[in-house]
Design a protein around this motif. Structure first.
Motif, short mmCIF file in Angstrom:
data_model
loop_
_atom_site.label_atom_id
_atom_site.label_comp_id
_atom_site.label_asym_id
_atom_site.label_seq_id
_atom_site.Cartn_x
_atom_site.Cartn_y
_atom_site.Cartn_z
N HIS A 1 46.99 24.40 43.18
CA HIS A 1 46.57 23.01 43.34
C HIS A 1 45.05 22.90 43.49
N VAL A 2 44.43 23.94 44.00
CA VAL A 2 42.96 23.95 44.11
C VAL A 2 42.35 24.00 42.71
N ASP B 1 43.78 22.99 39.97
CA ASP B 1 44.17 21.83 39.18
C ASP B 1 43.31 20.59 39.46
N CYS B 2 42.58 20.59 40.55
CA CYS B 2 41.76 19.42 40.89
C CYS B 2 40.31 19.63 40.50
N ASP B 3 39.55 18.54 40.44
CA ASP B 3 38.15 18.61 40.03
C ASP B 3 37.25 19.21 41.10
N GLU B 4 37.62 18.97 42.36
CA GLU B 4 36.86 19.50 43.50
C GLU B 4 37.85 19.97 44.55
N ALA B 5 37.37 20.78 45.49
CA ALA B 5 38.23 21.25 46.57
C ALA B 5 37.42 21.44 47.84
N VAL B 6 38.05 21.14 48.98
CA VAL B 6 37.39 21.25 50.28
C VAL B 6 38.26 22.07 51.22
N HIS B 7 37.67 23.07 51.85
CA HIS B 7 38.38 23.88 52.84
C HIS B 7 38.51 23.08 54.13
N ILE B 8 39.74 23.05 54.71
CA ILE B 8 39.94 22.23 55.91
C ILE B 8 40.48 22.99 57.10
#
Length: 589
Positions: free
Chosen positions: A41-42, A44-51
């Motif tokens: 899913h990371v 597949d998306c345009d951006e990603a943020v670690h939470i």
């Protein structure tokens, strides 16, 4: 109007939402934990943020971090998926207060349906049929016992704030009630922080049928027909199908109208599911009662998409933008039959014990990722929604579901045959799965004949647990054939040469002997069976003939174990030791 969505979830639903957003030319932001740093899913998306850390309570349940991630990336809306924060009214309200669009119902609707007792009181006022029961605030044990006696045993004790079968007990007689009540209250307190319960009549041979509803901000609300979710294990759904088998048009209409009434009672907006328990009284007679409302998209939403040709995530996004529903009730139609199977990393023969590990092999039947709107459903009979790839880890931190296999057919019979065939094409190596168990459930007399209720798996336990779909002789023949194909010197075998090997199969030790005949043919003796062995490579499979049977098999080697997949089912053979002098053929290279 928004152009960037943060998806506050993981796995297959995050990939599913991202697919529709991409088709609608919307940008997407993923969030991820330590365990999901390299998840699909990371990518597949345009951006990603670690939470946060791997446990969900330190990442996916930390809504403050998710809102911060949305603001930092310029996302204007948040899609919660299902599970995690999808039915958390505090999160929905926090999104609104932060100036973000929550792609889901208003917090007030989530709150109204969140407590089962209060929701049932609301449904009673709305004229929605209820199971006879007690939903009051007074929780005195003696009062609850009197109410249970008034309702009539057997009764069901259910946690008011609960779900997933936690804090729930069936009680057959009055003398067992107080002990069961205390156990339910302890479990409810630990799971939900609230020990309040409600008491209901225990419906005999119940079916679990739910109705997909959709509302918009303009006051429109529709039913997108029903799904049968009766096949469950430990109160968790296993197979879901639409439409529900055996439902008359009149009952379908009444259930749809009741579901819409339930949604209107809380001014519902977006996708929701009204769940009913259906009592089967014999002679085909049924009645239904409100159970609960799930204020989110459901795991099983693809079967509704398959029979309607609609994209429910697109509907969610359009409604969240303030648009009217794309279609009204009189414009909605059903086409054919669809069934969804949840593919999980678990061991059904050990009480569905969750499994974790690496997907060393992950092969699926030819399919589509999801059903775009307007596409004819019969042209896309198999769909897989998955959030993993071959080589990915199935983590112990989250739900054990690997993905969902959805099939569509013109009839239920065609869909059943297609599902069994597609399950046979699911090749997964690296951990235990429920694929073979699902095939046995699908083939069972009860399921194939639509004899459905929530105890189906228990009723069919002799047919669905601890089965060996591929017998010892054929499994050994396939393993030997694969070994010989991989052995460069196999052509040097001479007449009379005998080669023996030992292995483990089905938890027991076995032996086999391979003999070269005068004409160059091969004879295999194993488990009391002896016969000619013939085989040849067929693409990435092996065409094997032995003991009057022919099969096309795919074989994958992991260590000393060969994983065999045939149209009939899967098996494992593990090599143990040599059993004869000279060169020995083992069921491994």
């Amino acid at each position: 109007m928004f152009q960037k969505i943060l998806i506050a979830n993981r796995g297959e639903i995050a990939c599913r939402v991202a697919a529709t957003a991409r088709r609608m030319s919307l940008r997407t932001v993923a969030v991820y934990s330590d365990a999901d740093a390299h998840a699909r899913h990371v990518a597949d998306c345009d951006e990603a943020v670690h939470i946060g850390a791997s446990p969900a309570r330190e990442s996916y349940l930390c809504w403050e971090r998710i809102i911060e991630a949305a603001k930092a990336t310029g996302a204007q809306a948040i899609h919660p998926g299902y599970g995690f924060l999808s039915e958390n009214e505090a999160f929905a309200q926090a999104c609104t207060e932060a100036g973000l669009v929550f792609i889901g119902p208003p917090a007030s609707a989530i709150q109204a349906m969140g407590l089962k007792a209060a929701a049932k009181q609301l449904m009673e006022r709305a004229g929605v049929p209820l199971v006879p029961g007690y939903h009051g605030a007074d929780q005195d044990p003696e009062l609850l016992l009197r109410e249970a006696t008034r309702i009539g045993f057997p009764v069901l004790i259910k946690a008011s704030a609960g779900g997933g079968g936690r804090g729930m007990r069936a009680v057959d007689k009055a003398e067992d009630f107080l002990a069961a009540l205390a156990a339910c209250q302890r479990e409810a307190k630990g799971a939900f922080g609230d020990d309040a319960v409600l008491i209901e009549k225990y419906v005999q041979r119940p079916r679990h049928i739910e109705v997909q509803v959709f509302g918009d901000v303009h006051g429109h609300c529709v039913s997108l027909f029903e799904r049968d979710c009766s096949v469950q294990r430990r109160h968790q759904k296993v197979l879901e199908e639409a439409p529900a088998p055996g439902l008359s048009d009149a009952m379908r209409r009444r259930m749809g109208e009741a579901a819409v009434a339930a949604a209107r009672a809380v001014n519902y907006v977006g996708a929701g599911t009204v769940e009913f328990i259906v009592e089967q009284r014999g002679q085909g007679e049924m009645d239904f009662f409100f159970m609960e409302m799930n204020t989110r998209l459901q795991v099983e939403h693809p079967v509704t998409e398959a029979i309607t040709g609609l994209d429910l995530v697109e509907w969610q996004i359009r409604v969240a933008r303030g648009e009217a529903l794309p279609l009204q009730q009189h414009q909605l139609r059903m086409h054919g039959h669809a069934i969804e199977a949840r593919i999980c990393a678990e061991n059904p023969d050990k009480n569905f014990l969750p499994a974790a590990g690496t997907l060393q092999v992950y092969r699926t039947p030819p399919c589509v990722a999801f059903l775009p709107p307007g596409e004819p459903v019969r042209s896309q009979p198999i769909r897989i929604d998955s959030g993993v790839r071959e080589g990915d880890q199935i983590s112990p931190f989250y739900d054990s579901m690997i993905g969902k296999l959805i099939v569509h057919g013109d009839t239920r019979e065609q869909a059943l045959a297609r599902l069994d065939e597609a399950l046979g094409q699911m090749h997964i190596v690296g951990l235990n799965t429920n694929v073979q168990f699902l095939r046995y459930v699908v083939r069972s007399d009860a399921f194939s004949q639509s004899d459905l209720d929530t105890a189906l798996i228990q009723r069919e336990k002799a047919a669905v647990f601890k089965q060996e779909p591929v017998g010892l002789p054929m499994a050994a023949a396939i393993a030997v054939a694969q070994a010989l194909l991989e052995e460069e010197r196999s052509h040097e075998a001479q007449n009379g040469d005998t080669r023996g090997f030992a292995f483990e199969f089905g938890g027991a030790h076995a032996q086999a002997t391979l003999t070269v005949l005068r004409d160059g043919g091969l004879r295999l003796a194993v488990g009391g069976t002896s016969g000619a062995l013939e085989f040849q490579q067929a693409g990435d499979a092996i065409d094997v003939r032995f003991n009057g049977e022919r099969t096309l098999a795919h074989v994958y080697t992991a260590g000393t174990t060969r994983h065999v997949f045939t149209p009939r089912g899967a098996a494992r053979i593990t090599a143990l030791e040599e059993v004869s002098e000279g060169e020995v053929v083992h069921p491994h290279p």
